[in-house]
Enzyme design. Structure first.
Site, PDB file in Angstrom:
ATOM      1  N   ARG A  18      11.437  47.506 -48.647  1.00 24.35           N
ATOM      2  CA  ARG A  18      11.960  48.111 -49.870  1.00 24.35           C
ATOM      3  C   ARG A  18      10.873  48.593 -50.831  1.00 24.35           C
ATOM      4  NH1 ARG A  18      16.074  44.182 -52.375  1.00 24.35           N
ATOM      5  NH2 ARG A  18      15.139  42.619 -51.012  1.00 24.35           N
ATOM      6  N   GLN A  78       3.103  34.720 -37.362  1.00 23.61           N
ATOM      7  CA  GLN A  78       4.508  34.558 -36.981  1.00 23.61           C
ATOM      8  C   GLN A  78       4.873  35.854 -36.267  1.00 23.61           C
ATOM      9  OE1 GLN A  78       7.546  34.830 -39.989  1.00 23.61           O
ATOM     10  NE2 GLN A  78       8.971  33.548 -38.850  1.00 23.61           N
ATOM     11  N   SER A 391     -32.053  64.215 -76.862  1.00 25.23           N
ATOM     12  CA  SER A 391     -30.737  64.729 -76.501  1.00 25.23           C
ATOM     13  C   SER A 391     -30.819  65.740 -75.371  1.00 25.23           C
ATOM     14  CB  SER A 391     -30.109  65.415 -77.713  1.00 25.23           C
ATOM     15  OG  SER A 391     -29.885  64.452 -78.710  1.00 25.23           O
TER      16      SER A 391
HETATM   17  C1  UD1 Z   1      15.147  32.563 -49.651  1.00 24.26           C
HETATM   18  C2  UD1 Z   1      15.881  31.218 -49.626  1.00 24.26           C
HETATM   19  C3  UD1 Z   1      16.951  31.204 -50.720  1.00 24.26           C
HETATM   20  C4  UD1 Z   1      16.297  31.443 -52.059  1.00 24.26           C
HETATM   21  C5  UD1 Z   1      15.500  32.732 -52.044  1.00 24.26           C
HETATM   22  C6  UD1 Z   1      14.688  32.848 -53.296  1.00 24.26           C
HETATM   23  C7  UD1 Z   1      15.841  30.506 -47.289  1.00 24.26           C
HETATM   24  C8  UD1 Z   1      16.617  30.384 -46.034  1.00 24.26           C
HETATM   25  N1  UD1 Z   1      16.479  31.049 -48.330  1.00 24.26           N
HETATM   26  O1  UD1 Z   1      16.114  33.540 -49.308  1.00 24.26           O
HETATM   27  O2  UD1 Z   1      17.606  29.949 -50.741  1.00 24.26           O
HETATM   28  O3  UD1 Z   1      17.268  31.467 -53.086  1.00 24.26           O
HETATM   29  O4  UD1 Z   1      14.579  32.763 -50.922  1.00 24.26           O
HETATM   30  O5  UD1 Z   1      14.050  34.081 -53.361  1.00 24.26           O
HETATM   31  O6  UD1 Z   1      14.700  30.097 -47.334  1.00 24.26           O
HETATM   32  N2  UD1 Z   1       9.525  35.083 -44.470  1.00 24.26           N
HETATM   33  C9  UD1 Z   1       8.648  35.038 -43.411  1.00 24.26           C
HETATM   34  N3  UD1 Z   1       9.138  34.967 -42.146  1.00 24.26           N
HETATM   35  C10 UD1 Z   1      10.480  34.941 -41.881  1.00 24.26           C
HETATM   36  C11 UD1 Z   1      11.369  34.990 -42.973  1.00 24.26           C
HETATM   37  C12 UD1 Z   1      10.867  35.050 -44.253  1.00 24.26           C
HETATM   38  O7  UD1 Z   1       7.433  35.046 -43.622  1.00 24.26           O
HETATM   39  O8  UD1 Z   1      10.835  34.862 -40.707  1.00 24.26           O
HETATM   40  C13 UD1 Z   1       8.985  35.127 -45.834  1.00 24.26           C
HETATM   41  C14 UD1 Z   1       9.315  36.453 -46.513  1.00 24.26           C
HETATM   42  O9  UD1 Z   1       8.242  37.364 -46.364  1.00 24.26           O
HETATM   43  C15 UD1 Z   1       9.458  36.044 -47.969  1.00 24.26           C
HETATM   44  C16 UD1 Z   1       9.941  34.608 -47.886  1.00 24.26           C
HETATM   45  O10 UD1 Z   1       9.625  34.152 -46.616  1.00 24.26           O
HETATM   46  O11 UD1 Z   1       8.233  36.064 -48.669  1.00 24.26           O
HETATM   47  C17 UD1 Z   1      11.428  34.479 -48.167  1.00 24.26           C
HETATM   48  O12 UD1 Z   1      12.170  35.232 -47.243  1.00 24.26           O
HETATM   49  P1  UD1 Z   1      13.442  36.094 -47.666  1.00 24.26           P
HETATM   50  O13 UD1 Z   1      13.918  36.791 -46.489  1.00 24.26           O
HETATM   51  O14 UD1 Z   1      13.124  36.889 -48.879  1.00 24.26           O
HETATM   52  O15 UD1 Z   1      14.443  34.925 -48.058  1.00 24.26           O
HETATM   53  P2  UD1 Z   1      15.741  35.074 -48.947  1.00 24.26           P
HETATM   54  O16 UD1 Z   1      16.854  35.546 -48.087  1.00 24.26           O
HETATM   55  O17 UD1 Z   1      15.433  35.811 -50.165  1.00 24.26           O
END
Ligand code: UD1
Ligand code: MG
Length: 452
Positions: A18, A78, A391
């Site tokens: 995004r 990852q 200057s």
């Molecule tokens: C997550 C939380 C949610 C919380 C919210 C706050 C979980 C399951 N949910 O949701 O409860 O309210 O954050 O913002 O944790 N990432 C990885 N690898 C992955 C997945 C994610 O590195 O496989 C990293 C993303 O880059 C990000 C962070 O983890 O920085 C959070 O992931 P995101 O997908 O934003 O989680 P949310 O659905 O927002």
């Protein structure tokens, strides 16, 4: 907290689609530093003793930034994004290292404050196996909800899996969690992917800990701390927030900001006591300004040092490596790069000084420049103490001007000038008596002819 060791795991494997950028999300900058650098700095300030950064495929630039900020940072890949718990377990080897506290922080929450991380660590020191950072967002949609019972946290419900009653809970998961190192792996390895999204949810750790008779708590904080950045608009909002924090901190430390809302600071800007900053000044990364210096309006400073009592601007540009001594004066439309301007020296108008030394008490005249670049390489100019550069002179580097020397106005200096010498390097003036009126007569005649 005592001497508890602390490992911070930073999740930075997100693609950040995004942001609509070719750059990985966590490398976007706020107040002059990448989001990742902000997070790592907060970890360090909260007493973090080790850091593990989890990155996605093709994120060498993220790894490089992590190592730049914290050379000891370990990098884990990852390969497939299967959820936040899966990301944390990419750093399993680091967790197995046995730190007392394990902090899990998202790389895209750059405004997290060290004191908030410390509160989470305090909860672990107080016996909790998990501490979760909670907050009450204005709009809770998209966040996991914290299920609390008698001051303890019993579970976190992701929105996609929450029922109507659970969705009405106002307190949400900010995303940051702290685990007691002793039990962290035992909990994390029990997390499955039996949910709406089929992901390994880090948030499931809470219910698992409870089932293991371990205690989980929520630490509440302000929304600012956990503000996640997903879009350029959110990046700009975070910038505004951080600028406000930095300006407040500067004023609390004794800096006068005449119009704070117009001054742009970097996270590492150091401004001394009784420094005065007039409206509309930009401090890029790496700037230090010593006590009592005065920065006039419309100056742009990056990786520069301004000595005590110095005066800069208006409209001055200090580029990387500009080092101004005590009481130096740098005036309007003067650019300084990679140069030492010694105590009391002055360049008050329209000048360029690059790859140079301007000795103590010397004066660099209006419109004078150093010619440091010959089209192929850069060269140095060394100007001694008490020198006067007239200057509109051009000093063609490499060149040395000795102490106390004098360069006449309009000179093009291509050879060294010895101490106390006077160098004049310009055409000698020619004056032709009574020629002005003849010239005017001649031109007048020409005009008439054309008009006839
Ligand atoms: C997550 C939380 C949610 C919380 C919210 C706050 C979980 C399951 N949910 O949701 O409860 O309210 O954050 O913002 O944790 N990432 C990885 N690898 C992955 C997945 C994610 O590195 O496989 C990293 C993303 O880059 C990000 C962070 O983890 O920085 C959070 O992931 P995101 O997908 O934003 O989680 P949310 O659905 O927002
Ligand atoms: Mg998110």
């Amino acid at each position: 907290m005592g001497n508890r060791s602390c490992l911070a795991i930073i999740l930075a494997a997100g693609e950040g689609t995004r942001m609509r950028s070719v750059q990985p999300k966590v490398l976007h900058r706020i107040a002059g530093s990448s989001m990742l650098a902000h997070v790592l700095d907060a970890v360090r300030a909260a007493g973090g003793t080790a850091a593990a950064v989890v990155i996605g495929p093709d994120a060498d630039t993220v790894a490089a930034e992590a190592r730049r900020v914290l050379p000891a940072a370990e990098i884990f890949l990852q390969a497939e994004r299967l959820g936040t718990a899966h990301a944390v377990l990419a750093a399993k080897a680091a967790i197995a290292g046995g730190a007392d506290d394990v902090l899990i922080i998202f790389g895209d929450t750059p405004l997290i404050r060290p004191q908030t991380l410390r509160r989470m660590r305090d909860a672990l020191a107080g016996g909790a196996a998990i501490a979760v950072l909670g907050f009450r967002p204005q709009d809770p949609s998209g966040y996991g909800r914290l299920l609390l019972e008698g001051g303890e946290l019993v579970a976190i419900r992701e929105e996609a899996d929450a029922g109507a009653a659970e969705r009405a809970i106002p307190i949400c998961n900010g995303g940051l969690m702290a685990f007691a190192g002793r039990t962290a792996l035992a909990i994390l390895e029990r997390i499955g992917r039996n949910n709406r999204k089929g992901e390994f949810y880090l948030t499931d750790a809470v219910a698992i800990a409870r089932a293991m008779q371990l205690k989980a708590v929520a630490i509440e904080t302000e929304e600012d701390d956990v503000r996640g950045i997903n879009t350029k608009a959110q990046l700009a909002e975070a910038e505004a927030d951080l600028q406000e924090r930095l300006r407040k901190a500067a004023m609390e430390a004794g800096v006068t900001l005449v119009a704070p809302e117009t001054v742009f600071l970097s996270a590492d800007t150091k401004l001394g006591r009784d420094v005065v900053v007039e409206p509309f000044v930009y401090f890029g990364p790496g700037v230090t300004v010593e006590d009592n210096a005065l920065i006039h309006s419309f100056c742009h400073l990056v990786h520069a040092h301004v000595g005590k009592g110095a005066e800069v601007g208006p409209f001055a540009r200090l580029r990387p490596g500009a080092q101004l001594g005590v009481n130096v004066h740098i005036g309007n439309f003067v650019e300084i790069k990679a140069s030492v301007i010694e105590d009391g020296a002055k360049a008050n108008h329209l000048a360029y000084i690059g790859d140079s030394r301007l000795g103590a008490g010397s004066n660099f005249g209006a419109g004078a420049i150093v010619c440091n670049y010959d089209g192929i390489a850069k060269h140095r100019t060394d100007i001694g103490k008490g020198v006067f550069i007239g200057s509109n002179s051009a000093l063609v580097a490499p060149v040395k001007i000795g102490d106390g020397a004098y360069v006449a106005t309009g000179s093009v200096i291509t050879h060294d000038v010895p101490a106390d010498g006077l160098a004049i390097a310009r055409e000698r003036q020619v004056v032709k008596d009574n020629r002005a009126s003849r010239l005017r007569a001649l031109k007048g005649a020409g005009k008439k002819k054309a008009g006839e």
